[in-house]
Write an enzyme that holds these catalytic residues in place. Structure first.
Site, PDB file in Angstrom:
ATOM      1  N   VAL A   1     -24.970  31.097 -19.212  1.00  0.00           N
ATOM      2  CA  VAL A   1     -25.833  30.473 -20.214  1.00  0.00           C
ATOM      3  C   VAL A   1     -25.599  28.968 -20.291  1.00  0.00           C
ATOM      4  O   VAL A   1     -26.555  28.174 -20.307  1.00  0.00           O
ATOM      5  CB  VAL A   1     -25.627  31.130 -21.594  1.00  0.00           C
ATOM      6  N   TYR A   2     -24.331  28.546 -20.362  1.00  0.00           N
ATOM      7  CA  TYR A   2     -24.045  27.123 -20.477  1.00  0.00           C
ATOM      8  C   TYR A   2     -24.571  26.370 -19.255  1.00  0.00           C
ATOM      9  O   TYR A   2     -25.287  25.362 -19.386  1.00  0.00           O
ATOM     10  CB  TYR A   2     -22.540  26.890 -20.625  1.00  0.00           C
ATOM     11  N   SER A   3     -24.237  26.834 -18.060  1.00  0.00           N
ATOM     12  CA  SER A   3     -24.654  26.140 -16.843  1.00  0.00           C
ATOM     13  C   SER A   3     -26.164  26.107 -16.710  1.00  0.00           C
ATOM     14  O   SER A   3     -26.746  25.092 -16.319  1.00  0.00           O
ATOM     15  CB  SER A   3     -24.031  26.819 -15.612  1.00  0.00           C
TER      16      SER A   3
ATOM     17  N   SER B   1     -28.348  26.194 -19.153  1.00  0.00           N
ATOM     18  CA  SER B   1     -28.914  25.274 -20.136  1.00  0.00           C
ATOM     19  C   SER B   1     -28.809  23.833 -19.666  1.00  0.00           C
ATOM     20  O   SER B   1     -29.732  23.027 -19.848  1.00  0.00           O
ATOM     21  CB  SER B   1     -28.214  25.447 -21.486  1.00  0.00           C
ATOM     22  N   LYS B   2     -27.678  23.483 -19.050  1.00  0.00           N
ATOM     23  CA  LYS B   2     -27.491  22.117 -18.555  1.00  0.00           C
ATOM     24  C   LYS B   2     -28.375  21.867 -17.335  1.00  0.00           C
ATOM     25  O   LYS B   2     -28.902  20.759 -17.156  1.00  0.00           O
ATOM     26  CB  LYS B   2     -26.029  21.873 -18.218  1.00  0.00           C
TER      27      LYS B   2
END
Length: 365
Positions: free
Chosen positions: A157-159, A161-162
């Site tokens: 999710v984090y990667s 989103s970035k």
């Protein structure tokens, strides 16, 4: 004062964060008029822990509201944007995917749109090497080290989103000529990092409290690249000062050359140096980082292995080819040994305050 930043009207989002606090202080020293955005006022700002005396203009702003973002840029007559605000804790992102995607994508879009409408001449978007995702297979057509034209394959999710924010920024540059550069840094460390889930803060605090360092299962020998906070801040300033120079070159209009054109990796390794990644001290395994912190602190505690959550996706080896940045005129200067010594010394100096102020969970066995 003969300084590029003297009198510039700068907006820094996520202004009480680790990188933003250090960047704010650097700009204030150079005579910039700095406005930072925060979502709430902390009892003890990061800048206070760092001992900074200068104070920026602080705006409590919901960056997902375009009207607020536009008014903010107009009210302060902003001419430079550093967009650093993000949900940045990878483990938290796995547990809160919707808010992470919302927080990391919509504010980026709002700032880029404000920059387009207002003709803001300098925009830097903070991305990450995590956006590249997994390129560790030996037969990968885009193998390590990561280069700016590599596909963005972040699948957690984090990667993801970035990577989405990164692509939106590229789109605004390609389609609307918004002068936005994207900074893809490796792992950042140094004074001011209060995210005690990260390796260096967590290990430092545990060893300072005579606790064994911990390693997530399967992570002991994965490679990560590190950049010291002072070098990262200097790279941000350098790139922002030279946005016009980059965009004055002919922008590719077709093919693979368009992909990653406004992006810069920030790290120490260069494929043109004739050296191998293993020759660079800032590319280390988790085990090596822990051993070096132990050497600095005189600790002989052996690390213990802990399980990682089922929903936590760990990218294998990660390191950058920063040739593009080096040839553009900037190379990091602080060695990993020097930077780590400075960092651990800062945690030692503030050990008691951190333990009292909510880092206690990091010390739990």
């Amino acid at each position: 004062m003969n300084d590029f930043w003297y009198g510039k009207r700068v907006l820094i989002t996520g202004g009480d964060g680790f990188v933003a606090s250090n960047l704010t202080e650097a700009l204030l020293r150079r005579g910039a008029m700095v406005t930072i955005t925060v979502r709430h006022n902390r009892p003890v700002p990061t800048a206070a822990l760092l001992g900074f005396d200068s104070r920026p203009d602080v705006e409590v702003c919901e960056m997902d509201d375009f009207t607020q973002v536009q008014r903010l840029c107009n009210r302060h007559q902003i001419d430079t944007i550093f967009h650093l605000a993000a949900s940045a804790i990878v483990a938290d992102a796995a547990n809160a995917p919707m808010s992470t995607l919302h927080n990391n994508i919509l504010p980026t879009l709002n700032l880029l749109e404000a920059a387009r409408i207002n003709d803001i001449p300098r925009v830097l978007i903070a991305s990450t090497d995590k956006s590249y995702g997994d390129h560790a297979d030996l037969d990968d057509p885009e193998p390590l080290p990561y280069r700016e034209g590599h596909a963005l394959r972040g699948m957690d999710v984090y990667s993801a989103s970035k990577a989405c924010a990164d692509l939106i920024a590229q789109t605004y540059g390609f389609q609307f000529n918004v002068p936005a550069l994207i900074v893809r840094s490796c792992n950042i460390y140094g004074a001011g990092d209060l995210n005690f889930t990260r390796l260096i803060p967590r290990t430092s605090l545990r060893m300072l409290n005579d606790k064994a360092p911990v390693i997530n299962l399967g992570n002991a020998d994965v490679l990560r690249e590190y950049v010291y906070i002072d070098d990262l801040v200097d790279s941000y300033l350098y790139l922002a000062e030279n946005v016009e120079r980059h965009f004055s070159a002919a922008m590719p209009r077709t093919g693979r050359a368009t992909y990653g054109w406004p992006a810069f990796n920030v790290g120490s390794f260069s494929s043109t140096s004739g050296k191998q990644p293993s020759d660079y001290g800032n590319i280390r395994s988790v085990r090596q980082v822990i051993e070096q912190i132990g050497t600095i602190l005189g600790s002989t505690r052996e690390p213990v292995t802990i399980p990682k959550p089922a929903n936590f996706i760990e990218i294998p080896d990660q390191f950058l080819d920063s040739t593009k940045l080096h040839e553009f005129g900037f190379t990091p200067r602080v060695s990993f040994e020097e930077g780590l010594s400075r960092t651990v010394e800062w945690y030692a100096k503030n050990q008691e305050a951190f333990t009292r102020a909510g880092a206690r969970n990091v010390l739990a066995d």
